[in-house]
Design a protein around this motif. Structure first.
Motif, short mmCIF file in Angstrom:
data_model
loop_
_atom_site.label_atom_id
_atom_site.label_comp_id
_atom_site.label_asym_id
_atom_site.label_seq_id
_atom_site.Cartn_x
_atom_site.Cartn_y
_atom_site.Cartn_z
N PRO A 1 0.80 -1.24 0.00
CA PRO A 1 0.00 0.00 0.00
C PRO A 1 0.82 1.28 0.00
O PRO A 1 0.36 2.31 -0.49
CB PRO A 1 -0.82 -0.13 1.29
CG PRO A 1 -0.90 -1.59 1.55
CD PRO A 1 0.41 -2.16 1.08
N ASN A 2 2.02 1.24 0.55
CA ASN A 2 2.81 2.47 0.65
C ASN A 2 3.98 2.50 -0.32
O ASN A 2 4.93 3.24 -0.12
CB ASN A 2 3.33 2.63 2.09
CG ASN A 2 4.23 1.47 2.52
OD1 ASN A 2 4.22 0.42 1.87
ND2 ASN A 2 4.99 1.67 3.57
N LYS A 3 3.91 1.69 -1.39
CA LYS A 3 5.03 1.65 -2.34
C LYS A 3 4.53 1.70 -3.78
O LYS A 3 3.41 1.29 -4.09
CB LYS A 3 5.85 0.37 -2.15
CG LYS A 3 6.59 0.28 -0.82
CD LYS A 3 7.44 -0.97 -0.75
CE LYS A 3 8.21 -1.04 0.55
NZ LYS A 3 9.06 -2.27 0.61
N LEU A 4 5.40 2.21 -4.66
CA LEU A 4 5.20 2.16 -6.10
C LEU A 4 6.48 1.63 -6.73
O LEU A 4 7.58 1.95 -6.28
CB LEU A 4 4.90 3.54 -6.69
CG LEU A 4 3.53 4.15 -6.43
CD1 LEU A 4 3.48 5.56 -6.99
CD2 LEU A 4 2.43 3.31 -7.07
N LYS A 5 6.34 0.83 -7.77
CA LYS A 5 7.52 0.32 -8.47
C LYS A 5 7.26 0.39 -9.97
O LYS A 5 6.27 -0.14 -10.47
CB LYS A 5 7.81 -1.12 -8.06
CG LYS A 5 9.08 -1.69 -8.68
CD LYS A 5 9.31 -3.14 -8.26
CE LYS A 5 9.64 -3.22 -6.78
NZ LYS A 5 9.97 -4.62 -6.38
N VAL A 6 8.15 1.06 -10.69
CA VAL A 6 8.04 1.19 -12.14
C VAL A 6 8.85 0.07 -12.77
O VAL A 6 10.05 -0.06 -12.53
CB VAL A 6 8.55 2.55 -12.62
CG1 VAL A 6 8.45 2.65 -14.13
CG2 VAL A 6 7.75 3.67 -11.96
N THR A 7 8.21 -0.75 -13.61
CA THR A 7 8.88 -1.92 -14.17
C THR A 7 9.13 -1.82 -15.67
O THR A 7 9.84 -2.64 -16.23
CB THR A 7 8.05 -3.18 -13.90
OG1 THR A 7 6.75 -3.04 -14.50
CG2 THR A 7 7.89 -3.42 -12.40
N SER A 8 8.54 -0.83 -16.34
CA SER A 8 8.75 -0.72 -17.79
C SER A 8 10.14 -0.19 -18.09
O SER A 8 10.74 0.53 -17.29
CB SER A 8 7.70 0.20 -18.41
OG SER A 8 7.80 1.49 -17.85
#
Length: 232
Positions: free
Chosen positions: A8-15
């Motif tokens: 809930p408190n994280k974002l991860k960009v994988t592209s």
């Protein structure tokens, strides 16, 4: 862009977007002067990039606290890069404390970047005056109405703007015949570069990077530059 939310408190960009600029960039293929090279790239960007004049400006306080924001590049003269602002703004105060700055242009549509580092100086009042008078009437009024970077109450700026209109007898902003003079607290800054890097996107993150460094002891009016390729 692919975004994963692992918690809930994280974002991860994988592209991983792949870049490819067809024109080669190497120390053997650039102009002897970085200002000439910038003029060439900026001219090309104007035909393809939505707002090529948008640039990041980074300043640092006397105690070493950095800050960045986007401003609009307005002129490249024989000495450097010029932009205009309120001299009482945060950026101007920091430039007065520590007269060094960094600029960065990112032109996504053509996979190019330009990075600039150098000292700063105010442009002449005459140059600021010439540019100010070229601005639309609304922008000239706005320069007077805004105490840039200061804390302001809700609706207060509109009140100040109305006061400025009354001061200069403006009844209709669409009729640009009113003489609104240059404020004493407003004008231009010039970044005189010691270093300029040109970046050209290539596949697999193996980007082309060419850096110009001002030769130590060379005059700012007759600059000599050392040109190197940098590792991606």
């Amino acid at each position: 862009m692919d975004v994963v939310i692992p918690a809930p408190n994280k974002l991860k960009v994988t592209s991983h977007r792949q870049y490819h600029t067809p024109d080669p960039l190497s120390p053997n293929a650039v102009a002897p002067s970085p200002l000439d090279q910038f003029r060439a790239w900026f001219t090309e960007a104007q035909g393809a990039v939505l707002e090529p004049e948008a640039m990041s400006l980074s300043t640092v306080t006397a105690s070493g606290v950095p800050s960045s924001r986007f401003v609009l590049f307005k002129e490249l003269d024989e000495r450097g890069f010029v932009f205009y602002t309120n001299y009482n703004s945060r950026k101007s105060k920091e430039l007065l404390e520590n007269p060094r700055a960094a600029l960065a242009f990112y032109w996504r549509e053509v996979h190019r970047q330009v990075r600039v580092v150098g000292r700063v100086e105010k442009v002449s009042k005459e140059q600021s005056e010439e540019y100010f008078r070229s601005r639309p009437l609304g922008s000239r009024l706005g320069a007077w109405a805004s105490e840039q970077s200061s804390v302001v109450g809700e609706g207060e700026v509109k009140i100040w703007l109305q006061q400025v209109k009354e001061r200069f007898h403006v009844q209709d902003e669409t009729i640009d015949t009113v003489d609104v003079p240059l404020p004493e607290f407003w004008g231009g800054w010039r970044v005189v570069p010691d270093e300029i890097e040109f970046w050209s996107g290539q596949p697999s993150r193996l980007h082309d990077r060419v850096r110009y460094l001002r030769v130590e002891g060379s005059s700012e009016n007759e600059s000599q530059w050392k040109i190197d390729r940098l590792s991606p």
